[in-house]
Design a protein around this motif. Structure first.
Motif, PDB file in Angstrom:
ATOM      1  N   GLN A   1       0.848  -1.171   0.000  1.00 30.24           N
ATOM      2  CA  GLN A   1       0.000   0.000   0.000  1.00 30.24           C
ATOM      3  C   GLN A   1       0.900   1.243   0.000  1.00 30.24           C
ATOM      4  O   GLN A   1       1.549   1.550   0.986  1.00 30.24           O
ATOM      5  CB  GLN A   1      -0.920  -0.006   1.217  1.00 30.24           C
ATOM      6  CG  GLN A   1      -2.058   0.955   1.109  1.00 30.24           C
ATOM      7  CD  GLN A   1      -2.991   0.812   2.296  1.00 30.24           C
ATOM      8  OE1 GLN A   1      -2.624   0.289   3.332  1.00 30.24           O
ATOM      9  NE2 GLN A   1      -4.202   1.300   2.144  1.00 30.24           N
ATOM     10  N   LYS A   2       0.945   1.929  -1.148  1.00 29.65           N
ATOM     11  CA  LYS A   2       1.791   3.106  -1.266  1.00 29.65           C
ATOM     12  C   LYS A   2       1.129   4.327  -0.637  1.00 29.65           C
ATOM     13  O   LYS A   2       1.792   5.176  -0.089  1.00 29.65           O
ATOM     14  CB  LYS A   2       2.085   3.392  -2.740  1.00 29.65           C
ATOM     15  CG  LYS A   2       2.925   2.331  -3.391  1.00 29.65           C
ATOM     16  CD  LYS A   2       3.169   2.651  -4.835  1.00 29.65           C
ATOM     17  CE  LYS A   2       3.954   1.535  -5.495  1.00 29.65           C
ATOM     18  NZ  LYS A   2       4.164   1.777  -6.909  1.00 29.65           N
ATOM     19  N   ASP A   3      -0.176   4.417  -0.750  1.00 34.11           N
ATOM     20  CA  ASP A   3      -0.897   5.568  -0.237  1.00 34.11           C
ATOM     21  C   ASP A   3      -1.332   5.287   1.193  1.00 34.11           C
ATOM     22  O   ASP A   3      -2.165   4.431   1.430  1.00 34.11           O
ATOM     23  CB  ASP A   3      -2.104   5.848  -1.137  1.00 34.11           C
ATOM     24  CG  ASP A   3      -2.731   7.191  -0.854  1.00 34.11           C
ATOM     25  OD1 ASP A   3      -2.136   7.975  -0.098  1.00 34.11           O
ATOM     26  OD2 ASP A   3      -3.809   7.455  -1.406  1.00 34.11           O
ATOM     27  N   LYS A   4      -0.779   6.015   2.137  1.00 35.55           N
ATOM     28  CA  LYS A   4      -1.064   5.772   3.557  1.00 35.55           C
ATOM     29  C   LYS A   4      -2.174   6.681   4.082  1.00 35.55           C
ATOM     30  O   LYS A   4      -2.402   6.744   5.272  1.00 35.55           O
ATOM     31  CB  LYS A   4       0.194   6.010   4.384  1.00 35.55           C
ATOM     32  CG  LYS A   4       1.314   5.051   4.051  1.00 35.55           C
ATOM     33  CD  LYS A   4       1.070   3.715   4.649  1.00 35.55           C
ATOM     34  CE  LYS A   4       2.252   2.807   4.347  1.00 35.55           C
ATOM     35  NZ  LYS A   4       2.121   1.522   4.916  1.00 35.55           N
ATOM     36  N   ARG A   5      -2.857   7.409   3.179  1.00 35.82           N
ATOM     37  CA  ARG A   5      -3.923   8.298   3.632  1.00 35.82           C
ATOM     38  C   ARG A   5      -5.103   7.498   4.166  1.00 35.82           C
ATOM     39  O   ARG A   5      -5.450   6.453   3.637  1.00 35.82           O
ATOM     40  CB  ARG A   5      -4.412   9.182   2.496  1.00 35.82           C
ATOM     41  CG  ARG A   5      -3.395  10.217   2.070  1.00 35.82           C
ATOM     42  CD  ARG A   5      -3.949  11.093   1.002  1.00 35.82           C
ATOM     43  NE  ARG A   5      -4.158  10.298  -0.200  1.00 35.82           N
ATOM     44  CZ  ARG A   5      -4.856  10.690  -1.247  1.00 35.82           C
ATOM     45  NH1 ARG A   5      -5.434  11.858  -1.253  1.00 35.82           N
ATOM     46  NH2 ARG A   5      -4.980   9.908  -2.299  1.00 35.82           N
ATOM     47  N   LEU A   6      -5.691   8.027   5.210  1.00 35.62           N
ATOM     48  CA  LEU A   6      -6.891   7.418   5.773  1.00 35.62           C
ATOM     49  C   LEU A   6      -8.101   8.117   5.170  1.00 35.62           C
ATOM     50  O   LEU A   6      -8.141   9.342   5.078  1.00 35.62           O
ATOM     51  CB  LEU A   6      -6.907   7.565   7.293  1.00 35.62           C
ATOM     52  CG  LEU A   6      -5.762   6.887   8.029  1.00 35.62           C
ATOM     53  CD1 LEU A   6      -5.803   7.237   9.502  1.00 35.62           C
ATOM     54  CD2 LEU A   6      -5.836   5.386   7.846  1.00 35.62           C
ATOM     55  N   ILE A   7      -9.078   7.336   4.769  1.00 34.83           N
ATOM     56  CA  ILE A   7     -10.285   7.885   4.172  1.00 34.83           C
ATOM     57  C   ILE A   7     -11.456   7.531   5.074  1.00 34.83           C
ATOM     58  O   ILE A   7     -11.803   6.366   5.244  1.00 34.83           O
ATOM     59  CB  ILE A   7     -10.503   7.318   2.754  1.00 34.83           C
ATOM     60  CG1 ILE A   7      -9.311   7.696   1.883  1.00 34.83           C
ATOM     61  CG2 ILE A   7     -11.808   7.842   2.173  1.00 34.83           C
ATOM     62  CD1 ILE A   7      -9.290   7.006   0.540  1.00 34.83           C
ATOM     63  N   LEU A   8     -12.039   8.565   5.662  1.00 34.07           N
ATOM     64  CA  LEU A   8     -13.181   8.380   6.538  1.00 34.07           C
ATOM     65  C   LEU A   8     -14.421   8.158   5.678  1.00 34.07           C
ATOM     66  O   LEU A   8     -14.729   8.949   4.799  1.00 34.07           O
ATOM     67  CB  LEU A   8     -13.372   9.614   7.419  1.00 34.07           C
ATOM     68  CG  LEU A   8     -14.558   9.583   8.364  1.00 34.07           C
ATOM     69  CD1 LEU A   8     -14.343   8.523   9.431  1.00 34.07           C
ATOM     70  CD2 LEU A   8     -14.751  10.936   8.999  1.00 34.07           C
TER      71      LEU A   8
END
Length: 136
Positions: free
Chosen positions: A92-99
């Motif tokens: 997983q390259k994108d570590k952003r959290l999506i609520l």
């Protein structure tokens, strides 16, 4: 007899601590504006000219929103951790959290607030299609 005196002194300490806390609210600027709190209190039928009480409600509301947001964040992290376990071969390259609304709904449900997803209805299968490309 001494017990009653200690109990009264304890009540005095509690009263002075409460008075000190309420006085400190006069210098505190909560995240939620006083006008917004006053609006919703008035909408529910509550009128209070005391700014300290308005700010106390604002602080309690701010705490509630922060707890709900923190719980939703925990649900989000748990959900994304489950997805990573299912797809171990992919990094997983994108570590952003999506609520998501599901995360928020689960969090609110823990506090007794049930949120239903809005139902969407289309007038016809061609609704939302560009009129120039629509077959009639």
């Amino acid at each position: 007899m001494n017990h009653n005196r200690q109990s009264n002194d304890g009540n005095h300490d509690d009263d002075s601590a409460l008075s000190d806390f309420l006085a400190s609210l006069m210098d505190y600027t909560p995240t939620i504006p006083d006008e917004l709190v006053e609006h919703y209190l008035a909408k529910s039928g509550f009128q209070c000219p005391d700014v300290r009480l308005i700010r106390l409600v604002a602080v309690a509301t701010q705490k509630f929103v922060a707890e709900v947001a923190n719980d939703a964040l925990q649900h989000c992290k748990a959900r994304q951790a489950a997805v990573v376990k299912d797809k171990r071969e992919k990094q997983q390259k994108d570590k952003r959290l999506i609520l998501t609304m599901d995360d928020l709904s689960k969090s609110l449900r823990e506090y007794g607030v049930n949120v239903k997803q809005q139902e969407y209805f289309a007038d016809s299968p061609s609704t939302g299609i560009d009129p120039a490309t629509r077959d009639e």
